[in-house]
Design a protein around this motif. Structure first.
Motif, mmCIF file in Angstrom:
data_model
loop_
_atom_site.group_PDB
_atom_site.id
_atom_site.type_symbol
_atom_site.label_atom_id
_atom_site.label_comp_id
_atom_site.label_asym_id
_atom_site.label_seq_id
_atom_site.Cartn_x
_atom_site.Cartn_y
_atom_site.Cartn_z
ATOM 1 N N ARG A 95 2.680 50.276 -49.958
ATOM 2 C CA ARG A 95 3.973 50.361 -50.382
ATOM 3 C C ARG A 95 4.745 49.618 -49.130
ATOM 4 N N ALA A 96 4.299 50.083 -47.829
ATOM 5 C CA ALA A 96 4.979 49.513 -46.796
ATOM 6 C C ALA A 96 4.938 48.131 -46.754
ATOM 7 N N LEU A 97 3.826 47.415 -47.311
ATOM 8 C CA LEU A 97 3.794 45.824 -47.356
ATOM 9 C C LEU A 97 4.711 45.365 -48.509
ATOM 10 N N GLN A 98 4.866 46.243 -49.435
ATOM 11 C CA GLN A 98 5.979 45.770 -50.584
ATOM 12 C C GLN A 98 7.252 45.923 -50.093
ATOM 13 N N GLN A 99 7.549 47.021 -49.371
ATOM 14 C CA GLN A 99 8.982 47.128 -48.671
ATOM 15 C C GLN A 99 9.265 45.947 -47.663
ATOM 16 N N ILE A 100 8.292 45.394 -47.140
ATOM 17 C CA ILE A 100 8.572 44.375 -46.030
ATOM 18 C C ILE A 100 8.677 42.921 -46.790
ATOM 19 N N GLN A 101 7.995 42.942 -47.809
ATOM 20 C CA GLN A 101 8.032 41.774 -48.821
ATOM 21 C C GLN A 101 9.125 41.812 -49.390
ATOM 22 N N ALA A 102 9.931 43.009 -49.713
ATOM 23 C CA ALA A 102 11.354 43.089 -50.315
ATOM 24 C C ALA A 102 12.417 42.588 -49.558
ATOM 25 N N GLN A 103 12.407 42.919 -48.371
ATOM 26 C CA GLN A 103 13.242 42.889 -47.465
ATOM 27 C C GLN A 103 13.327 41.215 -47.119
ATOM 28 N N ALA A 104 12.181 40.508 -47.084
ATOM 29 C CA ALA A 104 11.962 39.100 -47.056
ATOM 30 C C ALA A 104 12.454 38.416 -48.277
ATOM 31 N N ASP A 105 12.392 38.841 -49.379
ATOM 32 C CA ASP A 105 12.753 38.284 -50.514
ATOM 33 C C ASP A 105 14.380 38.513 -50.704
ATOM 34 N N ALA A 106 14.832 39.424 -50.133
ATOM 35 C CA ALA A 106 16.183 39.625 -50.297
ATOM 36 C C ALA A 106 17.083 38.711 -49.474
ATOM 37 N N ALA A 107 16.256 38.414 -48.513
ATOM 38 C CA ALA A 107 16.830 37.511 -47.441
ATOM 39 C C ALA A 107 16.592 36.025 -47.772
ATOM 40 N N GLY A 108 15.868 35.727 -49.122
ATOM 41 C CA GLY A 108 15.595 34.364 -49.198
ATOM 42 C C GLY A 108 14.435 33.879 -48.358
ATOM 43 N N ASP A 109 13.603 34.531 -47.825
ATOM 44 C CA ASP A 109 12.723 34.080 -46.905
ATOM 45 C C ASP A 109 11.409 33.809 -47.424
ATOM 46 N N ILE A 110 11.117 34.227 -48.786
ATOM 47 C CA ILE A 110 9.804 33.869 -49.358
ATOM 48 C C ILE A 110 9.706 32.790 -50.149
#
Length: 286
Positions: free
Chosen positions: A75-90
């Motif tokens: 879940r922690a990995l998914q949260q940090i991925q979500a933050q990156a996706d919201a910033a358009g970083d993925i």
């Protein structure tokens, strides 16, 4: 900060993702315990050999197992991925591949007679027989910047093509606001091991572009069938040049000695060790 420990920036990012204790007696300091876990994964030492500065090894191991079973690291990995996706970083140009990890004798002695039961013992602890002896295979999907999006553990002899679909279905990046998690890449790059009609049809059905070279025997069989063999598969050599990104991601994960050799006895514990390593790769890139 000591060697093999979290920097202040890494801890500031990860601290909000670690669940806090709601009740009970005060527990050991979170940063010290997490540093003990990171030290173990980076060096590959046994739990009993953790330096005394991290406190009781039993407390660290108990917390690690509790987090592994509860899915805290995932879940922690998914949260940090979500933050990156919201910033358009993925970068959703996703590459998939696998690597074989040799199992240490302490891990290879697990459960060879009693069979497997339950979630944590699936596939006989993901231990299999391959050319290198008892091994585990890590199947990885990473984004275009070489950061893990999904990981799947199987026995070492398992074929890559069989695991391609389950691996992609593990990609779940939550949205920052409302909406379903993002599960579909824009494009998938893979090597010849993933070249099959079934996998290509699966990608087309989901509307995912793909760059996968065709095997020589498949190409010869298609040509021998003439018109009935169908059209040649599309292949962009320029896009395929980016496939080395997943290899670099594997190299970074293998920099953790606790990942490069499997010391964990259960598949759940080994996967739980790979996930914090993936977390650290994300933390370094943000």
């Amino acid at each position: 900060m000591r060697r093999h420990e979290l920097s202040d920036a890494e801890w500031e990012l990860l601290a909000a993702l670690i669940p806090s204790a709601c009740r009970g007696r005060p527990r050991a300091e979170d940063r010290r315990v997490i540093n003990g876990m990171v030290y173990k994964i980076r060096t590959g030492v046994s739990w009993r050999d953790l330096p005394e500065r991290y406190g009781s090894w039993k407390s660290i191991y108990t917390r690690f197992r509790r987090y592994a079973i509860a899915g805290v690291f995932t879940r922690a990995l998914q949260q940090i991925q979500a933050q990156a996706d919201a910033a358009g970083d993925i970068d959703w140009l996703v590459q998939i591949d696998s690597t074989i990890i040799r199992a240490h004798q302490h891990a290879a002695a697990t459960g060879r007679k009693g069979g497997s039961t339950g979630r944590t013992n699936r596939n006989d602890h993901a231990l299999g027989r391959s050319r290198g002896g008892l091994t585990t295979k890590i199947h990885l999907a990473c984004d275009g910047r070489g950061r893990p999006l999904a990981v799947l553990m199987t026995p070492g002899q398992r074929h890559d093509g069989i695991c391609a679909r389950p691996l992609l279905e593990r990609i779940r990046v939550p949205r920052a606001g409302l909406g379903r998690p993002r599960c579909r890449p824009d494009h998938v790059i893979a090597d010849k091991a993933y070249s099959s009609r079934g996998f290509r049809a699966y990608l087309r059905k989901r509307g995912i572009g793909h760059t996968i070279p065709e095997k020589s025997d498949q190409k010869r069989h298609r040509q021998n069938r003439g018109r009935r063999g169908g059209r040649p598969t599309a292949f962009d050599s320029e896009i395929y040049r980016r496939r080395n990104t997943v290899e670099r991601c594997f190299n970074q994960l293998r920099g953790f000695r606790g990942i490069a050799t499997r010391y964990e006895k259960t598949a759940a514990s080994y996967e739980a060790a790979v996930t914090p390593a993936s977390l650290l790769l994300w933390a370094r890139s943000i």
